[in-house]
Write a protein that holds these residues in place. Structure first.
Motif, PDB file in Angstrom:
ATOM      1  N   GLY A 123       0.803  -1.206   0.000  1.00 20.80           N
ATOM      2  CA  GLY A 123       0.000   0.000   0.000  1.00 20.80           C
ATOM      3  C   GLY A 123       0.839   1.260   0.000  1.00 20.80           C
ATOM      4  O   GLY A 123       2.076   1.204   0.065  1.00 20.80           O
ATOM      5  N   TYR A 124       0.141   2.363  -0.075  1.00 19.89           N
ATOM      6  CA  TYR A 124       0.772   3.682  -0.039  1.00 19.89           C
ATOM      7  C   TYR A 124       0.577   4.298   1.338  1.00 19.89           C
ATOM      8  O   TYR A 124      -0.513   4.234   1.898  1.00 19.89           O
ATOM      9  N   CYS A 125       1.608   4.938   1.835  1.00 15.35           N
ATOM     10  CA  CYS A 125       1.512   5.681   3.087  1.00 15.35           C
ATOM     11  C   CYS A 125       1.680   7.164   2.763  1.00 15.35           C
ATOM     12  O   CYS A 125       2.648   7.561   2.111  1.00 15.35           O
ATOM     13  N   HIS A 126       0.731   7.971   3.237  1.00 19.56           N
ATOM     14  CA  HIS A 126       0.734   9.409   2.983  1.00 19.56           C
ATOM     15  C   HIS A 126       1.064  10.209   4.239  1.00 19.56           C
ATOM     16  O   HIS A 126       0.820  11.409   4.282  1.00 19.56           O
ATOM     17  N   CYS A 127       1.639   9.565   5.269  1.00 25.15           N
ATOM     18  CA  CYS A 127       1.948  10.285   6.506  1.00 25.15           C
ATOM     19  C   CYS A 127       3.064  11.312   6.259  1.00 25.15           C
ATOM     20  O   CYS A 127       3.821  11.205   5.294  1.00 25.15           O
ATOM     21  N   THR A 128       3.148  12.289   7.132  1.00 26.55           N
ATOM     22  CA  THR A 128       4.169  13.330   6.947  1.00 26.55           C
ATOM     23  C   THR A 128       5.574  12.769   7.123  1.00 26.55           C
ATOM     24  O   THR A 128       6.513  13.276   6.502  1.00 26.55           O
ATOM     25  N   HIS A 129       5.749  11.709   7.928  1.00 27.01           N
ATOM     26  CA  HIS A 129       7.079  11.082   8.034  1.00 27.01           C
ATOM     27  C   HIS A 129       7.520  10.559   6.669  1.00 27.01           C
ATOM     28  O   HIS A 129       8.658  10.785   6.241  1.00 27.01           O
ATOM     29  N   CYS A 130       6.632   9.838   5.993  1.00 26.05           N
ATOM     30  CA  CYS A 130       6.978   9.289   4.677  1.00 26.05           C
ATOM     31  C   CYS A 130       7.185  10.393   3.643  1.00 26.05           C
ATOM     32  O   CYS A 130       8.065  10.293   2.791  1.00 26.05           O
ATOM     33  N   GLN A 131       6.386  11.453   3.720  1.00 27.06           N
ATOM     34  CA  GLN A 131       6.572  12.565   2.791  1.00 27.06           C
ATOM     35  C   GLN A 131       7.957  13.171   2.952  1.00 27.06           C
ATOM     36  O   GLN A 131       8.668  13.407   1.964  1.00 27.06           O
ATOM     37  N   ARG A 132       8.358  13.417   4.165  1.00 26.67           N
ATOM     38  CA  ARG A 132       9.670  14.049   4.394  1.00 26.67           C
ATOM     39  C   ARG A 132      10.822  13.085   4.148  1.00 26.67           C
ATOM     40  O   ARG A 132      11.880  13.480   3.681  1.00 26.67           O
ATOM     41  N   ARG A 133      10.611  11.810   4.459  1.00 24.83           N
ATOM     42  CA  ARG A 133      11.658  10.804   4.261  1.00 24.83           C
ATOM     43  C   ARG A 133      11.938  10.587   2.782  1.00 24.83           C
ATOM     44  O   ARG A 133      13.079  10.390   2.380  1.00 24.83           O
ATOM     45  N   THR A 134      10.891  10.631   1.965  1.00 20.56           N
ATOM     46  CA  THR A 134      11.062  10.346   0.539  1.00 20.56           C
ATOM     47  C   THR A 134      11.149  11.591  -0.333  1.00 20.56           C
ATOM     48  O   THR A 134      11.605  11.502  -1.469  1.00 20.56           O
ATOM     49  N   SER A 168       3.938  10.289  -1.143  1.00 16.71           N
ATOM     50  CA  SER A 168       3.623   9.019  -0.482  1.00 16.71           C
ATOM     51  C   SER A 168       4.779   8.051  -0.656  1.00 16.71           C
ATOM     52  O   SER A 168       5.697   8.280  -1.436  1.00 16.71           O
ATOM     53  N   SER A 169       4.682   6.947   0.070  1.00 18.19           N
ATOM     54  CA  SER A 169       5.676   5.894   0.010  1.00 18.19           C
ATOM     55  C   SER A 169       4.971   4.580  -0.301  1.00 18.19           C
ATOM     56  O   SER A 169       3.974   4.249   0.342  1.00 18.19           O
ATOM     57  N   ALA A 172      -0.478  15.094   0.997  1.00 19.02           N
ATOM     58  CA  ALA A 172       0.076  16.375   0.554  1.00 19.02           C
ATOM     59  C   ALA A 172      -0.962  17.123  -0.285  1.00 19.02           C
ATOM     60  O   ALA A 172      -1.526  16.554  -1.225  1.00 19.02           O
ATOM     61  N   PRO A 173      -1.207  18.394   0.022  1.00 20.98           N
ATOM     62  CA  PRO A 173      -2.215  19.156  -0.730  1.00 20.98           C
ATOM     63  C   PRO A 173      -1.818  19.390  -2.190  1.00 20.98           C
ATOM     64  O   PRO A 173      -2.681  19.592  -3.040  1.00 20.98           O
ATOM     65  N   TRP A 174      -0.538  19.330  -2.492  1.00 23.56           N
ATOM     66  CA  TRP A 174      -0.073  19.577  -3.853  1.00 23.56           C
ATOM     67  C   TRP A 174      -0.132  18.329  -4.734  1.00 23.56           C
ATOM     68  O   TRP A 174       0.166  18.383  -5.921  1.00 23.56           O
ATOM     69  N   GLU A 175      -0.512  17.180  -4.149  1.00 28.08           N
ATOM     70  CA  GLU A 175      -0.661  15.951  -4.937  1.00 28.08           C
ATOM     71  C   GLU A 175      -1.997  15.302  -4.573  1.00 28.08           C
ATOM     72  O   GLU A 175      -2.079  14.491  -3.654  1.00 28.08           O
ATOM     73  N   PRO A 176      -3.058  15.645  -5.283  1.00 28.21           N
ATOM     74  CA  PRO A 176      -4.376  15.094  -4.972  1.00 28.21           C
ATOM     75  C   PRO A 176      -4.371  13.564  -5.059  1.00 28.21           C
ATOM     76  O   PRO A 176      -3.697  12.987  -5.917  1.00 28.21           O
ATOM     77  N   LEU A 177      -5.117  12.938  -4.166  1.00 29.55           N
ATOM     78  CA  LEU A 177      -5.238  11.482  -4.202  1.00 29.55           C
ATOM     79  C   LEU A 177      -6.004  11.073  -5.452  1.00 29.55           C
ATOM     80  O   LEU A 177      -7.050  11.635  -5.758  1.00 29.55           O
TER      81      LEU A 177
END
Length: 168
Positions: free
Chosen positions: A57-68, A72-73, A149-154
Motif C-alpha cells: 500500500g501507499y503511506c501518505h503520513c508526513t514522516h513518509c513525505q519528508r523521508r522520501t 507518499s511511500s 500532501a495538498p499539492w498531490e491530490p489522491l
C-alpha cells in the motif's frame, strides 16, 4: 528477445485530465525457488524475498513525505521467514521518529529500504522501489490520507482508504 504476456486497459478522466493505465504482467510472486532481490542505490545493502508479499500500500503520513521527498511511500509487507538480509547490515542506519516505527536506510547512499525492525519483526515492511523486479503484488490501500500532501491530490484509483494507520 523475451516476450512478456501483458493485459492492459486505460481510460482518461474528463474531470481531472489524467490517464490511468492498469497493467497485469506475467511476473509471479517471489518464492524460495524464484526469490526476489532488492537493495540500495550504491549496492552496499542487498536483501532477498522468498515468500509472497502479504500486503502492499501507499503511506501518505508526513514522516513518509519528508523521508522520501514525495507525496507518499509505496511499501510491501512480507513474513519474517520470507526475508533475508544478504549483505550490508553494517551499512543500515535507522531514524526513530518521536512517534511511529524506525525508518531504515543505507548510510552510504541514503536509500530508504525498510521500516520497523526488519531482522526481528513478525512482518518486514519493504520499500517497493528498492526491489529489482516486479514484486507480484499491487498496492491495495492508502493510509494516512488525512495527511496527504495538498499539492498531490489522491487519485480516484478505487484503493481502500484509511484516514490514519491501516492498523499495522
Amino acid at each position: 528477445m523475451e516476450r512478456r504476456s501483458c493485459l492492459a486497459a486505460s481510460y482518461r478522466s474528463s474531470r481531472r485530465g489524467y490517464r490511468v493505465v492498469i497493467v497485469s504482467g506475467s511476473h509471479s510472486p517471489p518464492t524460495r525457488d524464484t526469490p526476489l532481490q532488492g537493495g540500495c542505490l550504491c549496492g552496499a545493502v542487498r536483501f532477498e524475498i522468498t515468500a509472497p508479499f502479504l500486503s502492499a500500500g501507499y503511506c501518505h503520513c508526513t514522516h513518509c513525505q519528508r523521508r522520501t521527498g514525495t507525496g507518499s511511500s509505496a511499501n510491501g509487507r512480507v513474513a519474517q521467514e520470507g526475508f533475508r538480509l544478504l549483505q550490508g547490515q553494517a551499512q543500515l542506519r535507522a531514524f526513530q521518529p518521536a512517534t511511529g516505527v524506525p525508518k531504515l536506510f543505507c548510510a552510504t547512499c541514503g536509500s530508504a529500504l525498510f521500516s520497523g525492525e526488519p531482522l526481528s519483526d513478525e512482518q518486514v515492511a519493504v520499500r517497493l522501489g528498492a526491489l529489482d523486479r516486479d514484486p507480484g503484488i499491487r498496492p491495495q490501500y492508502r493510509q494516512f490520507v488525512d495527511s496527504a500532501a495538498p499539492w498531490e491530490p489522491l487519485p480516484e484509483d478505487g484503493l481502500e482508504r484509511y484516514p490514519r494507520s491501516r492498523g499495522h
